[in-house]
Design a protein around this motif. Sequence first.
Motif, PDB file in Angstrom:
ATOM      1  N   LYS A 123     -10.688   5.053   0.934  1.00 21.67           N
ATOM      2  CA  LYS A 123     -10.358   6.363   0.019  1.00 21.67           C
ATOM      3  C   LYS A 123      -9.887   5.937  -1.324  1.00 21.67           C
ATOM      4  O   LYS A 123     -10.162   6.579  -2.076  1.00 21.67           O
ATOM      5  CB  LYS A 123      -8.895   6.934   0.998  1.00 21.67           C
ATOM      6  N   MET A 124      -9.291   4.633  -1.228  1.00 26.44           N
ATOM      7  CA  MET A 124      -8.805   4.364  -2.603  1.00 26.44           C
ATOM      8  C   MET A 124      -9.893   3.588  -3.547  1.00 26.44           C
ATOM      9  O   MET A 124      -9.787   3.661  -4.634  1.00 26.44           O
ATOM     10  CB  MET A 124      -7.535   3.541  -2.621  1.00 26.44           C
ATOM     11  N   PHE A 125     -11.183   3.374  -2.843  1.00 27.82           N
ATOM     12  CA  PHE A 125     -12.095   2.871  -3.735  1.00 27.82           C
ATOM     13  C   PHE A 125     -13.245   3.744  -3.994  1.00 27.82           C
ATOM     14  O   PHE A 125     -13.733   3.581  -5.110  1.00 27.82           O
ATOM     15  CB  PHE A 125     -12.800   1.457  -2.738  1.00 27.82           C
ATOM     16  N   LEU A 126     -13.561   4.583  -2.869  1.00 29.42           N
ATOM     17  CA  LEU A 126     -14.625   5.642  -3.218  1.00 29.42           C
ATOM     18  C   LEU A 126     -14.285   6.655  -4.274  1.00 29.42           C
ATOM     19  O   LEU A 126     -13.012   6.894  -4.460  1.00 29.42           O
ATOM     20  CB  LEU A 126     -15.178   6.110  -2.002  1.00 29.42           C
TER      21      LEU A 126
ATOM     22  N   ALA B  13      -9.539  -1.910  -7.226  1.00 31.67           N
ATOM     23  CA  ALA B  13      -9.166  -0.530  -7.150  1.00 31.67           C
ATOM     24  C   ALA B  13      -7.736  -0.294  -6.698  1.00 31.67           C
ATOM     25  O   ALA B  13      -7.156  -1.345  -6.051  1.00 31.67           O
ATOM     26  CB  ALA B  13     -10.271   0.212  -6.010  1.00 31.67           C
ATOM     27  N   PRO B  14      -7.217   0.639  -6.806  1.00 27.40           N
ATOM     28  CA  PRO B  14      -7.579   1.929  -6.977  1.00 27.40           C
ATOM     29  C   PRO B  14      -7.471   2.237  -8.817  1.00 27.40           C
ATOM     30  O   PRO B  14      -7.854   3.483  -8.929  1.00 27.40           O
ATOM     31  CB  PRO B  14      -6.384   3.136  -6.521  1.00 27.40           C
ATOM     32  N   GLU B  15      -6.953   1.325  -9.354  1.00 22.46           N
ATOM     33  CA  GLU B  15      -7.044   1.505 -11.125  1.00 22.46           C
ATOM     34  C   GLU B  15      -8.689   1.664 -11.469  1.00 22.46           C
ATOM     35  O   GLU B  15      -8.641   2.250 -12.284  1.00 22.46           O
ATOM     36  CB  GLU B  15      -6.426   0.150 -11.419  1.00 22.46           C
ATOM     37  N   HIS B  16      -9.407   0.953 -10.845  1.00 23.45           N
ATOM     38  CA  HIS B  16     -10.939   1.008 -10.981  1.00 23.45           C
ATOM     39  C   HIS B  16     -11.627   1.268  -9.754  1.00 23.45           C
ATOM     40  O   HIS B  16     -11.783   0.218  -8.957  1.00 23.45           O
ATOM     41  CB  HIS B  16     -11.346  -0.348 -11.636  1.00 23.45           C
ATOM     42  N   LYS B  17     -12.064   2.400  -9.789  1.00 20.56           N
ATOM     43  CA  LYS B  17     -12.731   2.654  -8.635  1.00 20.56           C
ATOM     44  C   LYS B  17     -14.231   2.610  -8.677  1.00 20.56           C
ATOM     45  O   LYS B  17     -14.746   2.041  -9.674  1.00 20.56           O
ATOM     46  CB  LYS B  17     -12.844   4.439  -8.235  1.00 20.56           C
TER      47      LYS B  17
ATOM     48  N   ARG C  10       0.845  -1.295   0.036  1.00 20.92           N
ATOM     49  CA  ARG C  10       0.051  -0.082   0.073  1.00 20.92           C
ATOM     50  C   ARG C  10       1.013   1.139   0.186  1.00 20.92           C
ATOM     51  O   ARG C  10       1.513   1.501   0.876  1.00 20.92           O
ATOM     52  CB  ARG C  10      -0.909   0.153   1.325  1.00 20.92           C
ATOM     53  N   ARG C  11       0.801   2.199  -1.151  1.00 25.24           N
ATOM     54  CA  ARG C  11       1.556   3.191  -1.074  1.00 25.24           C
ATOM     55  C   ARG C  11       0.755   4.256  -0.394  1.00 25.24           C
ATOM     56  O   ARG C  11      -0.289   4.520  -0.428  1.00 25.24           O
ATOM     57  CB  ARG C  11       1.998   3.712  -2.577  1.00 25.24           C
ATOM     58  N   SER C  12       1.507   5.402   0.062  1.00 26.45           N
ATOM     59  CA  SER C  12       0.866   6.493   0.845  1.00 26.45           C
ATOM     60  C   SER C  12       0.228   7.402  -0.012  1.00 26.45           C
ATOM     61  O   SER C  12      -0.772   8.059   0.483  1.00 26.45           O
ATOM     62  CB  SER C  12       2.078   7.342   1.371  1.00 26.45           C
ATOM     63  N   ASN C  13       0.274   7.480  -1.387  1.00 30.73           N
ATOM     64  CA  ASN C  13      -0.412   8.157  -2.289  1.00 30.73           C
ATOM     65  C   ASN C  13      -1.626   7.500  -2.955  1.00 30.73           C
ATOM     66  O   ASN C  13      -2.624   7.832  -3.638  1.00 30.73           O
ATOM     67  CB  ASN C  13       0.331   8.400  -3.626  1.00 30.73           C
TER      68      ASN C  13
END
Length: 263
Positions: free
Chosen positions: A206-209, A128-132, A25-28
Amino acid sequence: MLSLKLPLKLHLLFSLDYFLTKACRRSNGTVNRRLHNLFDLKTSPSKTPRKGVSTSDTIINSSTNLWFRLYTPHSTNNEEKRNLPIIIYFHGGGFAFFSASSIVYDIWCRRLSNELQAVIVSVNYRLAPEHKFPSQYEDGFEALNAGGNLAHHVSVKAGELTFSKLKIIGLIAIQPFFGGEERTEADFLHSKAPIMTLHFTDWYWKMFLPDGSDRDHPAANVFGHKSSTDISQVEFPETLLLMGGFDMLKNWQRRSFQDTLCL
């Protein structure tokens, strides 16, 4: 405070999964896929039965890499196979990790198929996060025409329509990934449970929504004040809810299904 005591082997496996997932998991808000693929072991389909079950992969939509793995118990004849129940399975991973070919879910689905004598359709949806949001729900519904949280939203969508060759008779929600802005008692009581922590759940949402959304988005807080779905107008199937005693999301799970009167 309740104390979680696990067998040493299970504790080590959980700890390893926690640290490996954390490293990916990256911080960005992105995922290091190359690193994750190093320990996310995959298995190929097998027409030759293994553990009493044969498997095959079927592509539904090549443009979105939507496909499913079919698990068929081998101990039944052709006539019996026509009447086997079908379970549509959506793998876990916080919308971001694993696939239908991940060995941990292949083993699980193979066991389900053999012990229940049921056909399992394990859906490989976009991550996700490539596809939210709502990519995963769209994939689930498209597979149903051909998730825990995925299964719930797909069932709601399906309840609004009538299928000519398919009757949905139930939903099995295994520790569904629900949430909201409010912090519940279990959030704090089990905030450092194995695999899932409060920090982890916040990162997953955060990375999904959609950008700018909070955890009260209807995808997370399924019957919260922002939800536009009137569940009373939907033919929602009978539901079996499975909650983990040390799952920090269990308050959200219980609350969500109490609202649907499906407990």
